[in-house]
Every structure is written in C-alpha cells, then in structure tokens.
Design an enzyme around this catalytic site. Sequence first.
Site, mmCIF file in Angstrom:
data_model
loop_
_atom_site.group_PDB
_atom_site.id
_atom_site.type_symbol
_atom_site.label_atom_id
_atom_site.label_comp_id
_atom_site.label_asym_id
_atom_site.label_seq_id
_atom_site.Cartn_x
_atom_site.Cartn_y
_atom_site.Cartn_z
ATOM 1 N N ILE A 172 0.559 8.954 4.281
ATOM 2 C CA ILE A 172 -0.093 8.665 2.999
ATOM 3 C C ILE A 172 -1.241 7.677 3.184
ATOM 4 O O ILE A 172 -1.672 7.027 2.243
ATOM 5 C CB ILE A 172 0.934 8.162 1.965
ATOM 6 C CG1 ILE A 172 1.583 6.842 2.403
ATOM 7 C CG2 ILE A 172 2.023 9.203 1.760
ATOM 8 C CD1 ILE A 172 2.521 6.248 1.348
ATOM 9 N N LYS B 282 10.214 -2.406 11.956
ATOM 10 C CA LYS B 282 10.826 -2.712 10.665
ATOM 11 C C LYS B 282 10.005 -2.230 9.468
ATOM 12 O O LYS B 282 10.475 -2.304 8.336
ATOM 13 C CB LYS B 282 11.053 -4.226 10.542
ATOM 14 C CG LYS B 282 12.125 -4.742 11.509
ATOM 15 C CD LYS B 282 12.180 -6.268 11.550
ATOM 16 C CE LYS B 282 13.028 -6.849 10.458
ATOM 17 N NZ LYS B 282 13.166 -8.323 10.595
ATOM 18 N N PHE C 18 1.158 5.020 -2.720
ATOM 19 C CA PHE C 18 1.655 3.722 -3.193
ATOM 20 C C PHE C 18 2.917 3.872 -4.042
ATOM 21 O O PHE C 18 3.221 3.020 -4.862
ATOM 22 C CB PHE C 18 0.561 2.973 -3.970
ATOM 23 C CG PHE C 18 -0.791 3.046 -3.316
ATOM 24 C CD1 PHE C 18 -0.982 2.464 -2.070
ATOM 25 C CD2 PHE C 18 -1.846 3.724 -3.899
ATOM 26 C CE1 PHE C 18 -2.208 2.549 -1.432
ATOM 27 C CE2 PHE C 18 -3.074 3.827 -3.263
ATOM 28 C CZ PHE C 18 -3.256 3.233 -2.030
ATOM 29 N N THR D 48 -1.010 5.561 5.853
ATOM 30 C CA THR D 48 -0.386 4.462 6.569
ATOM 31 C C THR D 48 -0.645 4.512 8.067
ATOM 32 O O THR D 48 -0.528 3.505 8.746
ATOM 33 C CB THR D 48 1.127 4.526 6.337
ATOM 34 O OG1 THR D 48 1.539 5.886 6.512
ATOM 35 C CG2 THR D 48 1.481 4.112 4.930
ATOM 36 N N LEU E 166 3.748 -1.112 16.102
ATOM 37 C CA LEU E 166 3.447 0.051 16.935
ATOM 38 C C LEU E 166 1.957 0.189 17.210
ATOM 39 O O LEU E 166 1.554 0.630 18.279
ATOM 40 C CB LEU E 166 3.959 1.325 16.266
ATOM 41 C CG LEU E 166 5.476 1.380 16.024
ATOM 42 C CD1 LEU E 166 5.828 2.623 15.217
ATOM 43 C CD2 LEU E 166 6.235 1.364 17.348
ATOM 44 N N ALA F 102 7.990 4.697 9.758
ATOM 45 C CA ALA F 102 7.811 4.417 11.193
ATOM 46 C C ALA F 102 9.163 4.398 11.897
ATOM 47 O O ALA F 102 9.328 5.004 12.973
ATOM 48 C CB ALA F 102 7.092 3.087 11.381
ATOM 49 N N VAL G 58 5.783 -1.794 7.747
ATOM 50 C CA VAL G 58 4.746 -2.728 7.281
ATOM 51 C C VAL G 58 4.018 -2.266 6.022
ATOM 52 O O VAL G 58 3.054 -2.884 5.604
ATOM 53 C CB VAL G 58 3.689 -2.993 8.387
ATOM 54 C CG1 VAL G 58 4.311 -3.773 9.523
ATOM 55 C CG2 VAL G 58 3.058 -1.701 8.887
ATOM 56 N N GLU H 170 4.785 -2.268 2.861
ATOM 57 C CA GLU H 170 4.940 -2.965 1.592
ATOM 58 C C GLU H 170 4.900 -4.497 1.678
ATOM 59 O O GLU H 170 4.453 -5.165 0.755
ATOM 60 C CB GLU H 170 6.255 -2.513 0.927
ATOM 61 C CG GLU H 170 6.042 -1.208 0.179
ATOM 62 C CD GLU H 170 7.250 -0.309 0.131
ATOM 63 O OE1 GLU H 170 7.833 -0.025 1.196
ATOM 64 O OE2 GLU H 170 7.600 0.146 -0.956
#
Lengths: 337, 174, 752
Positions: C478, C713, C253, C480, C643, C522, C715, C717
């Site tokens: 992390i 693009k 985070f 994600t 994705l 990404a 995701v 945050e």
Amino acid sequence: MNRFDYVRADTVADAIKALGGDPNARFIAGGTNLVDLMKYNVEKPGRLVDITRLPLKSIEEHAGGLRIGALVSNADLAYDERIQARYPLLASAILAGASAQLRNAASTGGNLNQRTRCYYFYDEGTPCNKREPGSGCPAIGGVNRIHAILGASESCIATNPSDMCVALAALEATVQVSGPEGDRAIAFADYHRLPGDDPSKDNTIKPGEIVVSVDLPPTDYGQHHTYLKLRDRLSYAFALVSVAAALELDGQTVKTARLALGGVAHKPWRNLEAEALLQGKSATRESFKAAADLVLREAKPQSENGFKIELARRAIVRGLEQAAAGTPQSQSDKRIQ
Amino acid sequence: MLIESGSVGAHAKIGITLTINGERREIEVAPWTTLLDLLRERLDLTGTKKGCDHGQCGACTVLVDGTRINSCLALAVMKDGAEITTVEGLAGLAQKHGTNTLHPLQEAFIEHDAFQCGYCTPGQLCSSVGLLNEGHARSREEIREAMSGNLCRCGAYTNIVDAIEEVMHQGAAR
Amino acid sequence: MATQISTSAGRDRFVGGALSRVDGPAKVTGLAKYAGEFSAENLAHGYVVSSTVAKGRITAIDVSAAEAVPGVLKVITHQNRPSVAGEAKAYQDMVAPPGLPFRPLYDETIVFSGQPVALVVAEEFETARHAASLVTVTYEEDTPQTDIAAIADEAYDPPKKRSGIKPPPKPWGDAGAAFDGAPIKLRQQYRIAHEHHNPMEPQASTVIVEDDGTYTVYDKIQGVANTQLYLTNAFGLKPEQVRCLSPYMGGGFGGALRPQYQLFLAMLAAQDLNRSVRVVLTRDQMWSFTYRPGAIQTVSLGTDGSGKLQAIRHDAVHGTSTYEDYQENIVNWSGILYACDNVELTYRLAKLDTPTPGDMRAPGAVTGIFALETAMDELACATGIDPIQLRLINYTETDPVEEKPFGSKALKSCFEQGAERFGWSKRSPEPRSMRDGRELVGWGMATGIWESLMMQSSARATLTADGRLEVGNSTADIGTGTYTILTQIAADALGLPMDHVTTKLGDTNLAQAPVAGGSWTAASSGTAVMKACRKVAEQAFKLARGMDGSPLANVDFERVVFANGRIEVAGDASRSVALTDVLKAAGKDKIEATESASPDKDFKKKYEAYTHSAVFAEVKIDEDLGIVRVTRVVSAIAAGKILNTKTARSQIMGAVVMGIGSALHEESVLDHRLGRFMNRNLGEYHVPAHADVHDIDVIFVEEEDKANPLGVKGVGEIGIVGTAAAIGNAIHHATGKRIRELPITVDKILAA
C-alpha cells in the site's frame, strides 16, 4: 457536469456576440473555478464561450500606471518585471493564493469573478441563497468558521476568496468591461458587492459584459507594503484573514494609507475612515491599533467565527507594521515578519 | 467565430489537434471532456492521476506548452493546438536532451524515495519539471512553497524536496 | 532457531540495507496501474448518486431524465436492482466489526448522508456523471444525530467485542481512591476531531466480465482476499469465479481495509448488464464511508512530588454507526506504557447517523496516546520534573496488564538518542522562555507505542531454469515498500541479485495472505517468503548434490551458502554449482514451494510485543497571530530489525506528516442539523502541504527481537503515534497555552 454548447471566439466583439445576452451562457478562460463549479452542478451553463484566444494577454503602460489584459495569467502577472518593481503588493498577493498550477491557468478576469468557497454554496444537497435564491442560508447557525464578519446579511454570510482582489482593492484599480451596450469602467470598490438581499450577484458586471482589462493607477509606496495572509495551513489554503497594506510615509508620518482585508466579507473590505484616520499620524503600533479598531467596529461574529475579529485586528496591526518597516511578508518564508 | 459545436444534448464532438509526448494526434472530443479524462479514459495515458478532480491536490498536473497546470480543470477542447507532456513523456523529454532513459527528476525521485504509494508521483514529477522551467524557486523554502499545489498523503514531502534540490543543483552546475 | 535460515541459505546482502524501491521505475513513469485504470473491451462506467439526507427513507426516485440521456445503459436503484444476498451477515468482510454491514441499494432506508442511492451506468464516464445529476430523489427525513458530545451520556459498552481488539482490562488496585488521595492530581478532558483518510487515490473498482463468465476484479483494497470473500458471499459466487487483483494502491492508511460500496455496485452492474463496469468514487464521496472517529476522553493522573504515578484513569467515548459497533483500542495503552498500581480504563461507544468509522493509521493509539501523553506533559509541568525524566520514573520493563515481559523494548534508547539528536538538554523548561525573533519557540516530546503483530500468511517461491526467482502472495503493497522488502528477503535467501527476483502481490491467484494493515505485513509475509525460499533452496541443494560429480557431494545443507546465483560450500568458493545448472541437470523448468508462517506460540506465551518511539517536536509560533510552524521533528523508533532503512525511514517520515496533520490541520466538520460532513474536499479538509513540512529526522535505535525469524516488528504505524502530543506539548512550551482539542488551530490558540 451538464451538457453545453462550446463556442470559441477570437475577438472581444465576437465573444460578446457569442454570449448573446443568454443568462445561461458563460465566458470561460482558465476554467479553474468554472469547471470546478460545473462538476458540482453549481454552474450549469448551456453555452461556454472560450475567450482564451482573445487579444487580452498583454500588460501595457497606461496613464502612468499599467493596463493588465483580462487574459494575463495570474502567474504571468505576478512575475512580470514591471509588476514586481512597481506593484509588488499585487505580485505578493497573487503568489499568496492557490498553487503554482492554478496561477498558471487562472486569468486576471477570472480571478475577479471567482465565487465564494462557502461549503453550502458548493453543496447542491443543501439550500443556499447564492446558488438558489430564496432557498435559505444554512451557513447561518451552521458550519461558519470561515465565513464573513463584515458586511454580511441575513441572507448570506459568504466571503470572497480572492487574494489578488484584496491587493487590487488597496491599489484602487479600475476594471474595464465591454458589453452589448459598449464599454465602461468600474472602480474596483464598486466591482464586487455586498450580499444584501440578493446574494446571487457577486459583482456589478451586467449580463453580457466581459472584463477586458484591469487598470492600475500610479502609486508611490515603494517597499512600504505587505500582503499578510493567515490561514489554516501554510500554503494552498484560502485566507481566514488577509491584509493588504500600503503606506506612503514622510519620515515616520503617514502621508496616505491603503488597507484592504480578505477572507472577512463578501468583497475585499476597505474602510476609508480607517485609512483617513492614519493620515498624518505617526506610524506607530498605537495608530495602527486605532485603525484596526475602527475597521472592526462594525464586525459581527457568526456562531463559530468570532475569533476572526480578533485575528483580523491583530493582522491589520502587523500588516501596517510590516508596511511601515518596509519588510513585506515573504510568501515562501512562512515566518511572519 | 472559430468553432461552434452542435446543439445541446447531442454527442457534439469537436476535432482538435494535440501533440502529446511528442506525438501529434487528431482527436474528436466532447466539449465537456477534461484534458485529464481525455488522457486517462480515451488515450490510455493513465499515468496522469485523478486525485480530487477539482484542482485541490495536484495529482493531475501535466505540462501544457511547458507550463504546469491541473489537467482536471482544463477542458480538452480549449487546449487545441497545444503541446502536452505527461509523466509518460518525461523520459522522452530527457532523451531529447541526450540523457538516460529516465528524466533526472525520475532518477532522483527513486534515489531519494520521494514517493510511497506512487499515486501523487506523476503530478509531483510534472510539477517539479514545471518548477524548474519557471526558474523562480531556488531555496528549499521556495521549492516547498512552489510545490505546495501537490499534496502527498503518504508524506514524502521532505524526500521530494531533496530530489528536486539535487536536480536543480545539477542543472546549475552544468 | 530464528536466525539460522539466513546464515545457512544465504547472506544478508540486501536485508537491512538502504535500497530503492523495486517498483520505483513503474511509479515514476506512470506505468504502475491502479484499480480504476484497468480497461476492458466495452467497459461501461458507473457514477454514484449520493443521498443528501442522513436519516430517513427514500419515497421516490425519478430516473427518467437520466435514462433518457443517450449513452446511458441503466440507472440501478433499490427498486430495480438484481437479486443479491438478503442477509446482512453475507456482507461481512474479513475485518468487519460486530453488527450488520451496510447493504448498498438494498432498500429505501437511509442511514447516513452520502449513502449511495443509485448507480448510473453509461458508455462514457462523462455521460454517467451528467445523467447522475438528473436523478431526482425524494426523501422522508428524520432528524439525524451526529453530535458525539450531545449523546456521550448515552454511550454503551459494546456487547459484542471486535475480533483482534482487546476490550479494556479489568481495573487493578483502586484508581478512584488513589487518585483522590494523591497530592498532585490532574484530570482533564481531551478531544480529537473526526479525520478522514483521504488517500490520494479515490476508492475504485473495475469488474471485468471474462468470456467464460468469470470475473476479474481490480479493487482498491489492502488485501484482495477480502474483496474475494465479500463478493462470493454477497453475490453467491464461488471463489474460482472471481479473481481479484490490486497490484498497486494509491494510499490506504486503513481506509481500504474493507471492501467499499463502489465494489459492490460495480459487480452489481456488471452482472445486471453482463458487461465490464468501472466505478470510481469522487473525492466528495470519500466522506461517505470509514473515518477515524472523533473521541471525547478524560484522563486522570495522580502522583506525589516524586513523579511516580499513583493512579491512572482513562475513559474514552467515540461514535459508531447505527448498524455496526466499530471498536478500537484507545485506552488500553494507558495501562501498558507506565507502571502504576491503580489503574482503571473504560471505553464506550455512542450511535451516530454516520457511516461506520474504521481503522485509520494506528487506530486508537493516535487518539489515546494524544490524551495520555498530553496529560503526562501536564504532570511534568505540575511536578517540575523533566518530561523525559517523568517517563523514566514510571518506566516499565513488563506489560502491567498481561504481567509478562516485553520481547524487546528499547524505549530508553529512543529517549537517549532522540534527546541527543534534538538537543533536548538545551531546553529551558519554563514555558514562553525560548524565542527566535518575533516567534515563540517550543520544544515538546511524547512517547509512542503500537502493537507488534504477525498474522498467519503464506507465500510461494518459484525458481526457474533461467536462474530467476519469483515470490509473492495476495497481500498488498500500500506504499509501504512490501514489494521491495520481500525482494530483498528472497534475493538474500537464494543468493541472487535483486534484479533476478520478481515479487508479485495483490492477486487472489497467488498464495493466501491477510490484508495489509496493523503493521504486520513485513513480519507475516516476510517470514512466509523466507520460508518458501528456504524450501526452494533445500530442494535445489538436494538436486545439486545429486548431480553427476557434484562438488557438493557429501556436504550438508547447513554447510553451504547461496551466493552469486550459485550454491557453494561455505569458505570454499571453488566448490560450487550454478543454480541454472542444477535445474538444467535435473531437467526441471522450475522449483516451486509454498510455505505458511504463523506467529510463534511459545514466544507469545512468554512475551508481549510492542514497538515504541520517542517523538521530539519544535514549533515556532507568532505570538500575536497564533500561526504555528512545526520546524523540526526527531522521531526515534524502536521497532526491531529494520529490513530497509530507506523505505522504513519514509514510513516514519510519512507518519509524522500525518501526525502534523492530526495535530494542526485535520478535521471533518459536521453540520449536525443536516448530519452531513461539510468540508468534503481537499481544499477545506486540510492535510499538510509541502510548505507545512520541514525537517524530519528519523532514528532507528538498535533492538533485537525474536518474535519472528526476521526480528522485524513493523513500522507502518508507530511513526504517527505520539506525534500530535509532542506538537501540542511544544505549543504549550512555546506559549504557556494548553490546548486539549485537536486540531490545534489558530482560533483555539487565540482563545486559550
């Protein structure tokens, strides 16, 4: 965590002997608070006496009520059929506290003896009269949003964190202890103490004594009870304010009332005057407000916790309403009844 | 008196017996070693996680004699004779019941994406097994409350409850 | 052309699907190992002794009792530490803000409470912990200043700007005059508390001394390249002497973007003792470095009855440490989200005696958007315009700051689809007008925005003779889902099944990649992996075409597809070659390629890139008792190509949960007399628990973006941004009470 001797006892007599009146020795059962405090160096026992094998794990019929062995886990107690049927207030209060894992480990006796969650008490980097008598109380004038509004002193404004004990106070339980000088019974109201000028003592148990059971007297409040706990998140948090309420009703008239508060004082808080005030009154919001006002008449705010007085007032009224309506607060449905 | 350790300050170790994930082990432990540290530091069972070490997060949850507890607050020496199941043993638990290589909850956690970083996951899983063993929670609300002792900072809560609910219903259907 | 790669080299079989995590089995069986779980022969354990004062100096340290404990190897303090780099600059990591970084155990100076003052190293963890309690430190104390409100007047414009963080744009129009002249004015102060990341895994490092004198370092870090850079600079080592790994991370985070002091101390002890050392911080010590700085903001909005914004002013002040100027983008959003002719944005820092704050999930945006989107809701109330309508009235298709169009902006679709799913049309606008039994019901909404970034990144792809593909680089997953999406991209690129592809991350021996942050992974690593795989595909094709009697002879690369482990002529599956046969025929055991991907400069010249969201929240509040329940959240996200809809949905849900925490629970409370955070534990620093989280509905609206070949693009945050404002706005709708200070706790509701 400091180094210590470990002794495992198999009888109450052995356990008392193993403690040997050593002020630096501690009994350990669930360990959920003691091991926690040892890791913060708040408790530094020289000797731990493991009492988990003592024969104190049963719940038995006793004088019309129940006798709860000191080693009955919080979970076993809360889910016991007799407790659920006859003392649902106690079951509810236990299930409002901690987490499933902690309730599985924590014992009845240990719950009675758990220590405050005051930040300063836990932080050996700061003074604290409870941890280190005479060092001062930085909670006064410090971070005290969660601290006491009733019965606090110049030397300590900590609260007792237990939920179970709030119900036990309302139920007028008796604590049976055993020690080098024999057995004795302590009325629940006398078990925990106010800080006064000696906040290092949370309760009136004497050095060397062990809690062996908690006795519940018979009650007759049926479904007219509640344990209402208000906190900063919806579970797994200590109470800002909690209310244990039980009413015996005759129609809409209060025959007897029991009312205890958690999260507001150094001990589960009862006000017998307020309970007496309700007696013979009709079970209305107005009566409940009068009782709440009486309970909080002596309340004194600290720099950050004044809101607790109003919160407690409203919680008492709602708790009594829930009890009167026979709609006890669910501990899983977070909608407040 | 059953056991007395040596004097303070000495490396007083005490022999205990634990059955861990079905394997009986004789272990020498110091009285101040928690069950969590024993698993992670001595027995290389690092699946059980240390998140807070104070019973405030649930990452260290294991099953002791089928009951979920915080292993960080349990002194290992006090669990002498107990049966311990950690996340590493859940699959074995499933095999004992004649199912796949993974426990149904492990499968459901993967399917429902009930974790992100994975650090709270072993605790969530052991806690879920404990919850099913206890049999008190039935509704989603009750599952949520009964799982509240397991924090997840990635916020996978909704998916975790989905996974538990699915396995609970499979069990009920059986 | 961007999309060409996937059509020519493979097909989107996996990209865009709802796939389970490839690291799932490792994580549910406990086999996934984290930084503090790697072992080594003769591993020693370090335990940190922390300062109890916030400011001053150490006058004496007595380590004799600690060193007397059997099993203690050494107590390292500033007095006896080995020589390390003296220049503070040498401690600057890849993402350090301007200033001079904290140097652990450097000298006697104390600059924050909880500062490490000694490291006790012992044979066993418990011995180190016990001995640490025996170290006595004497301090000469100075009075700390940790109260941002007390020194907001002394706040300053940071002289040196932080790399990657744009300072506020120059004002345009005349916001002061326009505000003064506006018929409807709103000017309010908004506050957010200090928040700590509190990932479930505490900060940890294991430094292993190898036989050849090199070091293998397992560090909790969101990018091992940063660990390596830090260690080489601070300890004067060469990169080849320090291999850094972080295969799994128990939550970041932003909290693990920078190397923390346990890494330094572990290496210090390892060098000093010539022995492998592990240092893991306690949960309490997780309050002794980075945090999201609490901020004091003032937002002024002026409009007429039409709702069109005539003036926007947004000012923010937050704290930083005495030694670094941490900066985040709090106010710039107010110039980007809405069209307005008169805008003035200002931003200042104030020096506090705390550790340097740092990036925490959507840094700046969480803070600034809470203020702006609460103010917008207040304006909606003041004008009687529906909150969505008000936002549409002020909608902008171009970035007003850069005066460039957005590469894509499907925020209108977010409003539409989010409102539809939530049932917004059934909302009765009047506060306190909706009830469910004893509870007041509130429906609120807010907009979210976050940057869409890409960083230069490389990746390596290796196809082996057995037909298996390995891809990877040094960035981190992390939590994600990076392992999974890179596997999907690679599998599609070479037409392989998912289980024939292995993704490796978090190792400095892998291809260079940046830290995982900013929601850029990404786009950055995804594109790099795609390019590396394409290179492998081209090489494999060349070899295939050259095979004796190749069915692909005389076929161009553009006419083949990679599918089912084979290269086949598009539309004619009878003409194909197995990849395994290609390598066999060529006598190669592998085909390997390393490729680098960078942001598209042409695109950047023409467009601005942001993700957007519309967040809708329902709260139910007991009227008397002020206890809030967030019963429903709908988060509609416009973030380009998704994705993996399963893991991306989890990203948004998790961010919403953290947004609930920010809105209702999270606050690190300082005792300003002591300069010390007091609720340093997970029992008193409340993050949402299971019981606090109900249904979260995530919508990904369709959005086509061309900033990178994948159209992605990011995701990580966007899901948190706007969530707290939506909840606060819902609380206002339920109760009529406007609370402008996070977290919105029961005391504030009762007092309002």
